[in-house]
Design an enzyme around this catalytic site. Structure first.
Site, PDB file in Angstrom:
ATOM      1  N   GLY A 176       0.850  -1.195   0.000  1.00 29.37           N
ATOM      2  CA  GLY A 176       0.000   0.000   0.000  1.00 29.37           C
ATOM      3  C   GLY A 176       0.877   1.233   0.000  1.00 29.37           C
ATOM      4  N   ARG A 221      -1.138  -6.139  -3.864  1.00 31.86           N
ATOM      5  CA  ARG A 221      -1.230  -7.613  -3.897  1.00 31.86           C
ATOM      6  C   ARG A 221      -0.230  -8.172  -4.896  1.00 31.86           C
ATOM      7  NH1 ARG A 221      -3.244  -6.456   0.322  1.00 31.86           N
ATOM      8  NH2 ARG A 221      -5.383  -5.774   0.506  1.00 31.86           N
ATOM      9  N   ASP A 262       6.042  -4.867   5.649  1.00 27.33           N
ATOM     10  CA  ASP A 262       6.392  -6.225   6.040  1.00 27.33           C
ATOM     11  C   ASP A 262       6.344  -7.228   4.874  1.00 27.33           C
ATOM     12  OD1 ASP A 262       7.100  -7.419   8.478  1.00 27.33           O
ATOM     13  OD2 ASP A 262       5.238  -8.579   8.413  1.00 27.33           O
ATOM     14  N   THR A 267       5.308   2.122   5.955  1.00 33.03           N
ATOM     15  CA  THR A 267       3.921   1.711   6.166  1.00 33.03           C
ATOM     16  C   THR A 267       3.325   2.610   7.236  1.00 33.03           C
ATOM     17  OG1 THR A 267       2.424   0.079   7.142  1.00 33.03           O
ATOM     18  CG2 THR A 267       4.723  -0.169   7.712  1.00 33.03           C
ATOM     19  N   ASP A 303       1.327   1.643   9.233  1.00 30.96           N
ATOM     20  CA  ASP A 303       1.059   0.780  10.396  1.00 30.96           C
ATOM     21  C   ASP A 303       2.227   0.774  11.392  1.00 30.96           C
ATOM     22  OD1 ASP A 303      -1.100   0.150   8.805  1.00 30.96           O
ATOM     23  OD2 ASP A 303      -0.286  -1.770   8.138  1.00 30.96           O
ATOM     24  N   ASP A 311       4.580  -1.275  11.661  1.00 28.31           N
ATOM     25  CA  ASP A 311       4.736  -2.613  12.242  1.00 28.31           C
ATOM     26  C   ASP A 311       5.927  -3.387  11.682  1.00 28.31           C
ATOM     27  OD1 ASP A 311       3.710  -2.976   9.731  1.00 28.31           O
ATOM     28  OD2 ASP A 311       2.087  -4.314  10.322  1.00 28.31           O
ATOM     29  N   ARG A 338      -3.761  -2.488  10.577  1.00 29.88           N
ATOM     30  CA  ARG A 338      -3.779  -3.946  10.453  1.00 29.88           C
ATOM     31  C   ARG A 338      -3.771  -4.587  11.842  1.00 29.88           C
ATOM     32  NH1 ARG A 338      -2.779  -6.081   5.012  1.00 29.88           N
ATOM     33  NH2 ARG A 338      -1.785  -4.164   4.407  1.00 29.88           N
TER      34      ARG A 338
END
Ligand code: F6P
Length: 377
Positions: free
Chosen positions: A17, A81, A122, A144, A146, A148, A190
């Protein structure tokens, strides 16, 4: 000629993303590779996919990166994806998963690329590590919203997303207060709660729900009632999309299968409905969604992107491959991709930031003592 001065040909791709600050990385890579080293730089379109298309890898010049620093998204395009080991393709009218990793490594070899800078989260970086093991000369850059990715304090895009979340919570405060409502705001992230925790703290949320601390519904209702006793007629919840109740599961918009990735979403509605039924206080939910990924990057993300980009080029100049740029404290350092990706990064539920939030009265939904107090008093 020392390795530092060796003329090289490098490529850069942005996978997964998008995140604000990607263009800062691309700009820094192009400028430092061309200006400082006189290298050739190529852009790979749409994540790893560009390696599979005839014109998917193209020369990047200083002109290409003019004026892109304040722009969100990525001038290279991304593919969320685009897993090279399981790429979705249509064969005989049916969707199938195809392993295209060999083709990617081959194309890079044919193009005589000395290094490929992979800017990703990730998933994209894990694929980069596998490709590195197959012979693709990789340097990673973590991005990201996120936050993470293990091994780095911060990833590109996180700071901007936190600011968007903060602005949203600020705006919701006044309307929640005016109408004596509970506003439940769902933030991305997420299965990690960094965005909800940082955004919630910065935006003054009364309740923060994160996947690392499963919550009790009854505690949430009691927390709202407690605020009402203290004449706080409204409450603001910052809820991570991956948050879930004790004994329960995260809420998915789409479960996902071998061909489609799962999509989280909807926990805010579940929480808002419960609060309204349990307390009688009008409760609304808002899913902030992709607003958190869009728009101009913050100054912090621009600076971090620029530092990561130039450092990635320096690492290539030193022939240090299979590593990722990382922020540790105030320093940018190399971290082996293998080490960084060996575990997933999550909020420490007993860490300082969670403790700080608790110290100022933020609820995480695990305060079962609230229920005991309520039943005894
Ligand atoms: O990983 C970044 C992220 O924005 C997550 O926070 C979110 O769950 C996911 O991507 C959404 O992905 P997509 O844009 O493919 O729906």
């Amino acid at each position: 000629m020392t390795t530092k001065n060796k003329k090289r040909r490098i490529a850069i791709l942005t996978g997964g993303g998008d995140a604000p600050g990607l263009n800062a990385v691309i700009r820094a890579v192009v400028r430092s590779a061309i200006w400082e080293h006189g290298w050739e730089v190529y852009g790979v379109r749409n994540g790893y996919d560009g390696f599979l298309e005839p014109d998917g890898v193209y020369p990047l010049t200083l002109e290409h990166v003019l004026g892109i620093l304040p722009r969100g998204g990525t001038i290279l395009g991304a593919a969320n994806r685009g897993d090279p080991f399981a790429r979705k393709e249509i064969r005989d009218g049916r969707e199938v998963l195809v392993d295209v990793s060999g083709k990617i490594v081959q194309r890079a070899k044919e193009m005589h690329l000395d290094a490929v800078i992979v800017v990703g989260g990730d998933g994209t970086l894990k694929a980069a590590l596998r490709l590195f093991d197959m012979g693709l000369p990789v340097v990673g850059v973590p991005k990201t919203i996120d936050n993470d990715v293990n091994g780095t304090d911060y990833t590109i895009g996180f700071d901007t997303a936190v600011q968007v979340a903060t602005d949203a919570l600020d705006r919701l405060h006044s309307t929640a207060e005016a109408h004596h409502r509970v506003m439940v705001v769902e933030l991305m992230g997420r299965h990690a709660g960094f965005l909800a925790l940082h955004g919630g703290l910065a935006g003054g949320a009364d309740v923060i729900l994160i996947p690392e601390i499963p919550f009790h519904f009854e505690v949430l209702a009691e927390a709202v009632r407690q605020r009402v006793y203290r004449r706080r007629q409204f409450s603001i919840f910052a809820v991570a999309e991956g948050a879930y109740p004790v004994g329960g599961q995260p809420v998915y918009r789409r479960k996902g299968d071998a061909l489609t990735a799962p999509r989280l979403g909807g926990i805010s509605e579940v929480v808002a409905r419960y609060i309204e039924e349990a307390t009688g206080i009008e409760s609304r939910f808002l899913i902030l969604g992709h607003l958190q990924r869009g728009g101009s990057p913050s100054a912090t993300d621009r600076v971090l992107g620029t530092r990561f980009g130039t450092f990635a080029v320096e690492l290539i100049a030193q022939d240090r491959l299979g590593v990722m740029t990382a922020l540790r404290g105030d320093a940018i350092v190399p971290v082996s991709l293998k080490e960084a990706l060996s575990q997933h990064r999550n909020v420490d539920p007993n860490g300082q930031l969670v403790r700080t939030a608790r110290q100022i009265g933020v609820y995480f939904g695990d305060e079962t003592w609230l229920l005991q107090e309520a039943s005894s008093g």
